[in-house]
Design an enzyme around this catalytic site. Structure first.
Site, PDB file in Angstrom:
ATOM      1  N   ASN A 171      -9.907  20.206 -36.793  1.00 63.02           N
ATOM      2  CA  ASN A 171      -9.665  18.866 -37.362  1.00 63.02           C
ATOM      3  C   ASN A 171      -8.564  18.826 -38.417  1.00 63.02           C
ATOM      4  OD1 ASN A 171     -11.587  20.279 -38.959  1.00 63.02           O
ATOM      5  ND2 ASN A 171     -12.213  18.376 -39.928  1.00 63.02           N
ATOM      6  N   GLU A 225     -18.702  26.835 -44.022  1.00 64.99           N
ATOM      7  CA  GLU A 225     -18.512  25.402 -44.300  1.00 64.99           C
ATOM      8  C   GLU A 225     -18.820  24.688 -42.992  1.00 64.99           C
ATOM      9  OE1 GLU A 225     -14.573  25.054 -46.047  1.00 64.99           O
ATOM     10  OE2 GLU A 225     -15.148  26.330 -47.721  1.00 64.99           O
ATOM     11  N   CYS A 264     -15.083  16.569 -41.954  1.00 70.56           N
ATOM     12  CA  CYS A 264     -16.471  16.958 -42.235  1.00 70.56           C
ATOM     13  C   CYS A 264     -17.048  16.174 -43.401  1.00 70.56           C
ATOM     14  CB  CYS A 264     -16.539  18.449 -42.529  1.00 70.56           C
ATOM     15  SG  CYS A 264     -15.558  18.895 -43.964  1.00 70.56           S
ATOM     16  N   GLU A 304     -16.548  27.911 -51.763  1.00 69.23           N
ATOM     17  CA  GLU A 304     -15.193  28.424 -51.917  1.00 69.23           C
ATOM     18  C   GLU A 304     -14.440  27.457 -52.812  1.00 69.23           C
ATOM     19  OE1 GLU A 304     -13.257  30.265 -48.639  1.00 69.23           O
ATOM     20  OE2 GLU A 304     -15.115  30.618 -47.544  1.00 69.23           O
TER      21      GLU A 304
END
Ligand code: NAD
Ligand code: 6OD
Length: 488
Positions: free
Chosen positions: A157, A256, A290, A469
């Protein structure tokens, strides 16, 4: 004989062919092939991991940190120098509008390297002087060492942005990497190999293998015993499969993953700012972010006006040529993904949704008739347990539902197996703090969305990820701490 461009694996500083199989990289705006990609097999994955290990033990591992960081700044410069090339490659792979790619994807590709160069330059570790009878005066200090060879598994994405978000801290900390870009978006990871060479990064530090997940380069890489840690961005289900692979050899993971994020719009919000922010959080990148908000909860007094205004704006989104600056929404990444999103559009209809706008496939003129286009869609009236409200769709759509009061807003937002992000819209500062304290997510925006400071922790709660992160938090995964205890 095809005259398509060819994309090869990048191993030990050179482009190399794969296992003999190739696959097509298609442009989702018209479904035409843009390149032929060489798929890596066990042999290429082995070679990439071995090259990464050699570089780790050799030039990269021995390089002073200041020199390593200077090279990473040159990589950032290299991306900026070849900006147009990166931009074109990213747009051809994803179909995303130039407006997004030129302002977010490619600049962040470069910014990630500068940000982690800055962060690493200022990192200190802890020291403890003991005062127990047995250890009086003994000095403990911790040193950070690289974790080793890191596998970086990426989604499609925000290809360059999300890949460099992991490669930059990994390299800044002294690791070497083998990257497996998404099969949908192989181009910019490969171009980055050239920028690495031009910057003078030693061969083997950055490697790229192409292919798919199960039974292909993704699985081969995550199962490879030469990999010391796996960092992954993608679907929660894939994360679960990778975690199983990581269990052999007890390799650490940083994940993630997916989300089903809520936007909470209170009646006291700045209405126009909430509308503009929600437009972005629902429709940016054709909803394939996301952090996007597919569940919008709006306080009852402004519910009807909010839905009507949002729909009015959604109807004005301009679909079309991604290289045209007036285009505001591209297609989905592929026909396969469109079939999945349309499946949710159908389920929403079957579950009795009121379709405020969209709900299908738009009529696109040539040359875009075969592209993976889809209508921006807004629903109301669904039950909270219907699939379109519960599951991550990853498309340009949202369900809007009214709520009464803060407690109900929080209960609705938190009723999800995911916990990635939220956007709260309110002008009441005390409320903003209360809701931020109660919301079960890793990232909470107030009166904004996707406003990023790269020094901050990024990641999700619940099924949205493992670890954080960003800033010094990236060191948790990309380094190991060694404590040295000296008895004086
Ligand atoms: P995906 O999980 O299908 O694929 C991601 C990568 O994993 C690809 O490179 C794929 O080839 C590889 N892969 C698939 N199966 C594998 C396996 N068994 N072993 C090793 N590798 C494997 O995800 P996607 O469709 O590319 O991306 C969309 C998803 O990513 C959405 O769920 C989205 O929420 C999530 N995402 C999360 C974040 C975040 O920061 N939390 C950011 C972007 C995307
Ligand atoms: O901005 C970032 O660093 C980041 N990881 C963004 C993720 C976006 C998800 O699609």
């Amino acid at each position: 004989m095809s005259n398509l461009a060819e994309i090869r694996n990048f191993i030990d500083g050179v482009h190399v062919a794969g296992c003999g199989r190739t696959f097509e990289d298609r442009n989702p705006v018209d479904n035409q092939p843009v390149a032929l990609v060489h798929e890596a097999g066990e042999g290429e994955v082995d070679r990439a991991v071995a090259a990464a290990r050699r570089a780790l033990k050799g030039p990269w591992g021995r390089m002073p940190q200041a020199e390593r960081i200077a090279l990473l700044r040159r990589v950032a410069e290299g991306i900026n120098k070849r900006f147009d090339e990166f931009l074109r490659a990213e747009i051809l792979d994803t179909g995303k509008p130039v407006l997004i790619a030129a302002h977010i994807d490619i600049p962040r590709g470069a910014a990630n390297f500068n940000a982690f160069a800055d962060i690493l330059a200022g990192v200190a570790t802890e020291t403890f002087r003991m005062d127990t009878p047995d250890g009086a005066g003994a000095l403990n200090y911790a040193i950070r060492v690289p974790r080793g060879v890191i596998a970086v598994i990426c989604p499609w994405n925000l290809p360059l942005l999300l890949m460099t978000w992991k490669v930059a801290p990994a390299l800044a900390c002294g690791n070497t990497v083998v990257v497996k870009p998404s099969e949908e978006t192989p181009a910019t990871a490969t171009l980055l190999g050239e920028a690495m060479n031009e910057a003078g990064v030693p061969p083997g530090v950055y490697n790229v293998v192409h292919g798919f997940g199960p039974g292909s380069a993704g699985e081969m890489l995550t199962r490879h015993p030469g990999i010391d840690g796996i960092t992954f961005t993608g679907e929660t289900r894939t994360g679960s499969a990778i975690m199983k692979a990581a269990a052999d050899g007890v390799r650490p993971v940083s994940f993630e993953l997916g989300g089903k994020n809520a936007g909470l719009v209170f009646a006291d919000c700045d209405f126009n700012a909430a509308i503009d922010g929600t437009m972005r959080s629902v429709f940016a990148n054709c909803g394939q972010v996301c952090l996007g908000t597919e569940r919008i909860y709006v306080e009852r007094p402004i519910f009807a006006r909010f839905v009507e205004t949002l729909a009015e704006k959604a109807r004005k989104l301009a679909l079309g040529d991604p290289f045209d600056k007036k285009t505001s929404m591209g297609p989905l990444i592929s026909h396969e993904h469109r079939a999945k999103v349309l499946g949710y559009y159908r389920k929403a209809r079957e579950d009795g949704a009121e379709i405020i706008t969209g709900g299908g496939v738009p009529e696109m003129k040539a040359p875009y008739g075969d592209g993976a286009w889809i209508e921006p869609t807004i629903w109301t009236g669904l039950a909270e347990d219907s699939a379109a409200v519960r599951e991550e769709i990853f498309g340009p759509c949202c369900h809007v539902r009214p709520f009464d009061g803060e407690d109900e807003a929080l209960a609705l937002a938190n009723d999800s197996p995911y916990g990635l992000a939220t956007a709260i819209w309110t002008t009441d500062l005390a409320r903003a703090h209360r809701v931020a304290a109660g919301i079960e997510v890793g990232i909470c925006w107030v009166n904004s969305w996707f406003l990023r400071d790269l020094r901050t922790p990024f990641g999700g709660m619940k099924q949205s990820g493992i670890g954080r992160e960003g800033g010094v938090h990236s060191l948790e995964f990309y380094t190991e701490l060694r404590n040295v205890c000296i008895k004086l």
